[in-house]
Design a protein around this motif. Structure first.
Motif, PDB file in Angstrom:
ATOM      1  N   ASP A  28      95.152  -8.740 -18.599  1.00 41.58           N
ATOM      2  CA  ASP A  28      94.185  -8.398 -17.564  1.00 41.58           C
ATOM      3  C   ASP A  28      94.540  -9.217 -16.341  1.00 41.58           C
ATOM      4  N   THR A  29      94.348  -8.607 -15.151  1.00 37.45           N
ATOM      5  CA  THR A  29      94.707  -9.316 -13.917  1.00 37.45           C
ATOM      6  C   THR A  29      93.623 -10.301 -13.489  1.00 37.45           C
ATOM      7  N   ASP A  30      92.435 -10.209 -14.085  1.00 33.28           N
ATOM      8  CA  ASP A  30      91.345 -11.117 -13.711  1.00 33.28           C
ATOM      9  C   ASP A  30      91.578 -12.467 -14.397  1.00 33.28           C
ATOM     10  N   LYS A  31      92.042 -13.431 -13.649  1.00 33.44           N
ATOM     11  CA  LYS A  31      92.444 -14.718 -14.244  1.00 33.44           C
ATOM     12  C   LYS A  31      91.251 -15.454 -14.854  1.00 33.44           C
ATOM     13  N   ARG A  32      90.073 -15.273 -14.244  1.00 29.70           N
ATOM     14  CA  ARG A  32      88.903 -15.974 -14.793  1.00 29.70           C
ATOM     15  C   ARG A  32      88.554 -15.406 -16.162  1.00 29.70           C
ATOM     16  N   LEU A  33      88.628 -14.103 -16.247  1.00 28.75           N
ATOM     17  CA  LEU A  33      88.317 -13.439 -17.515  1.00 28.75           C
ATOM     18  C   LEU A  33      89.342 -13.832 -18.574  1.00 28.75           C
ATOM     19  N   THR A  48      98.226 -12.358 -18.008  1.00 26.91           N
ATOM     20  CA  THR A  48      97.675 -11.829 -16.754  1.00 26.91           C
ATOM     21  C   THR A  48      98.564 -10.719 -16.206  1.00 26.91           C
ATOM     22  N   THR A  65      91.826   0.248 -18.308  1.00 30.09           N
ATOM     23  CA  THR A  65      91.491  -0.313 -17.005  1.00 30.09           C
ATOM     24  C   THR A  65      90.789   0.754 -16.178  1.00 30.09           C
TER      25      THR A  65
ATOM     26  N   LYS B  98      80.223  -3.987 -15.637  1.00 28.68           N
ATOM     27  CA  LYS B  98      80.703  -5.010 -14.704  1.00 28.68           C
ATOM     28  C   LYS B  98      81.780  -5.888 -15.309  1.00 28.68           C
ATOM     29  N   GLY B  99      81.843  -5.861 -16.634  1.00 30.81           N
ATOM     30  CA  GLY B  99      82.766  -6.794 -17.265  1.00 30.81           C
ATOM     31  C   GLY B  99      82.065  -8.111 -17.532  1.00 30.81           C
ATOM     32  N   SER B 101      82.595 -11.149 -16.663  1.00 32.13           N
ATOM     33  CA  SER B 101      82.393 -12.084 -15.561  1.00 32.13           C
ATOM     34  C   SER B 101      81.131 -11.742 -14.793  1.00 32.13           C
ATOM     35  N   TRP B 125      83.122 -21.627 -12.093  1.00 35.22           N
ATOM     36  CA  TRP B 125      84.042 -21.043 -13.049  1.00 35.22           C
ATOM     37  C   TRP B 125      84.829 -22.103 -13.812  1.00 35.22           C
TER      38      TRP B 125
END
Lengths: 331, 305
Positions: A28-33, A48, A65, B98-99, B101, B125
């Motif tokens: 996934d490209t969302d680094k926080r996730l 990522t 996605t 939303k996922g 996050s 975060w």
């Protein structure tokens, strides 16, 4: 598994529980996730970058996605030539030319493909297809179908609800379009209307009149702005020369004028969805979610061809094109 | 917060029909959505508790809290065992839309009263990245606290039950640490028995045993009925696993297979499978609530009429 959102989590859970499959990694490209997921699932590699995931060594890729990213991600997978099977959540792409390109490239590369039109695997709709193919209805003459939900009941913001990519057609409408195409083939003529109800410049409703080879014709109506449809309903009624059926997610009712040996006796038959599903090894989501993923895995292992492959997605996109080309009627 | 009892409430009211959920018939859920009001919900609950039910299971949710608050303010003294499911029903669609996050941000933005929450928000975060389990603990604190603030006087928190989607995902993905942390949060911090809802009873038992737990350490809510509805992989396998256990706290749901089986079959089934300690069953009318819980109370539990 490419995509750590809801559908990615669902497919991953199903695949993680099935025999013969293992989740080799997520991307996934969302680094926080990704960072959070690594803490929650320390045993599974999480990247990522989807290319790194593929390079780590996988047999099949699931693309879960947002659909505007499908074309680019699937093209990358096909170009890497390292996976033998690709599953994409619906819709396959955003435009017909993209869908055609993906289907052609996958075919050239002999890649096993599937699109997430899981309604085909729901008990009532799957059995309906069996009865149609077995001739229980005789020659299907006409149908009526709707797919309604109470989902968008005020103006919403975001790309899903605004032109050019927004609207019910690409988000919700592909399920019923695909199901009808699986029953009757590719339509030979189409007439569509689409309307905004609450959205400003995208359709919340469409109706499409379809004529299929063999003379079957009917109307499909789809809306995510209908009152009284929580939970949603996909309902199809088909009438033929020797019988009729009506199916929604709960129930299938069949009227058969004649005995069809080995299939169905004459009379009226009512089936509940729970009677029509085979035993499932692990239930998460709906039974059709599990059956679809199981079918994909079985096709990969046996060399079979899924019926809801990329080519079926091209048929869906041709129908979507007609809808999208019709003028948007504002309230 | 009250400590949970050593045994469960035998008869638990399920909330799905009250809030328009139905695993068997979506069309019935649509009809119920149209006519259920808070007043009707209150009357159905009252009828159930007057007829032998003493527990209430529901997905922790703002609308449920509002309903409980109304009961509390009406002065209706209901000493009921609470069996909340988490996360709440609004969270799951938001999670899907939303996922994760987005969901985490939303919960954290509401936690103005908690020092821990302020720390989390301040840390942002980076805190979540280091320890998402802190966020889990804070979320659970928030959800359970607002529930107990709203609940009728005399209510007992018996457990906190993890929703089947999360439970079964943990099993499928081998999320051992998340599972164990959840157990620890609920048992140590909240002082009640951890609960799990699952539609994969056999796999749940095997998974938790693999981590060194006994099923009797938990409250396990799973479908059990004579037709095998939602019993995965098969009814026989689920029943064999059930019979192999000692002292479980198993709460049977879908005992009427969504209303398709007669109550007599449920009674016969419950009498046969003595490892089922409790049954959770929902209905949307007072008449049905009274009839169902009176019959279960008398015919299954042998209580005087």
């Amino acid at each position: 598994m490419i995509g750590l959102g809801g559908m990615g989590a669902l497919h991953a859970s199903i695949l993680g529980a099935l025999p013969h499959t293992k989740i080799a990694g997520f991307a996934d490209t969302d680094k926080r996730l990704v960072s959070i997921a690594r803490r929650l699932l320390p045993k599974i590699p999480i990247f990522t970058d989807s290319e790194e995931l593929v390079d780590s060594g996988i047999d099949a890729a699931f693309v879960c996605t947002p659909f505007p990213t499908h074309y680019q991600l699937v093209t990358s997978l096909l170009n890497q030539r390292k996976v033998s099977a690709i599953f994409v959540e619906k819709p396959l792409a955003t435009t017909l030319p993209e869908a055609i390109k993906l289907a052609d490239t996958a075919k050239e590369g002999r890649v096993t493909t599937m699109i997430g039109h899981q309604k085909r695997f729901a008990g009532t709709f799957r059995r309906s297809k069996q009865y149609l193919d077995a001739g229980v209805l005789g020659k299907p003459l006409f149908f009526r179908a709707h797919h309604f939900t109470t989902g968008v009941m005020d103006r919403k913001s975001g790309w899903k609800y605004e032109a050019p990519l927004g609207g019910v057609t690409l988000d919700w409408g592909t399920h019923s379009i695909d199901l009808l195409a699986s029953y009757f083939g590719e339509p030979i003529s189409l007439r569509a209307r689409r309307k905004a109800v609450f959205s400003s410049n995208a359709e919340d409703y469409f109706e499409i009149q379809m004529d299929f080879p063999g003379g079957t014709s009917g109307t499909l109506t789809v809306s995510w702005s209908t009152r009284g449809y929580s939970p949603p309903e996909l309902k199809i009624s088909i009438h033929g020369t020797t019988g009729a059926l009506e199916a929604n997610e709960d129930r299938l009712t069949v009227h058969s004028d004649k005995d069809v040996p080995g299939i169905l006796s004459a009379g009226v038959h009512v089936f509940h969805a729970s009677e029509l599903n085979p035993s499932i090894p692990f239930l998460i989501g709906q039974p059709e979610n599990v059956l679809q993923d199981q079918s994909f895995v079985e096709c990969i292992m046996s060399g079979g061809k899924p019926t809801n492959d990329f080519q079926s997605g091209v048929v869906v996109h041709r129908i979507i094109d007609t809808i999208k080309q019709s003028q948007l009627e504002l309230p | 917060m009250n400590q949970s009892s050593t045994s469960l409430d035998r008869l638990i009211v399920g909330s799905n029909p009250l809030w328009g959920m139905d695993h068997y018939l979506a069309e019935r859920a649509r009809e119920r959505n149209a006519y259920m009001t808070n007043q009707r919900v209150h009357r159905v609950l009252r009828a159930a508790f007057d007829s032998g039910a003493s527990g209430f299971t529901f997905t922790a949710d703002a609308s449920v809290n509002d309903q409980l608050q109304e009961i509390r303010e009406s002065g209706d003294h209901l000493s009921i065992g609470l069996y909340p499911l988490v996360p709440n029903m609004q969270t799951i669609p938001r999670l899907l839309a939303k996922g994760m996050s987005g969901m985490i941000s939303e919960v954290l933005s509401d936690l103005s009263w908690s020092e821990k929450a302020r720390t989390l928000i301040k840390g942002g975060w980076s805190v979540l990245r280091k320890d998402p389990f802190s966020a889990l603990e804070t979320y659970l604190d928030w959800e359970v606290s607002r529930l107990m603030d709203a609940a009728p006087q005399g209510s007992r928190l018996e457990t906190v039950i993890l929703h089947e989607i999360i439970t079964d995902s943990m099993i499928a993905l081998g999320a051992d640490e998340a599972f164990s942390r959840y157990v620890r949060i609920i048992s140590k911090r909240m002082g009640v028995r951890p609960g799990f809802e699952t539609r994969n009873f056999v796999r749940f038992c095997e998974f938790s045993a693999g981590l060194g737990y006994r099923v009797s350490d938990f409250v396990v809510m799973a479908p059990f009925n004579s037709s095998g509805f939602q019993m995965t992989p098969t009814r026989d396998a689920c029943e064999r696993k059930l019979e192999s256990l000692t002292g479980p706290h198993v709460v049977a749901v879908s005992i009427l297979a969504g209303g398709m089986l007669p109550l007599e079959s449920a009674v016969t089934y419950l009498k046969k499978h003595k490892q089922i300690e409790s049954v959770a069953i929902g209905m949307s009318s007072e008449v049905h609530a009274k009839e169902t819980f009176t019959r279960l109370s008398h015919d299954w539990l042998g209580r005087p009429a």
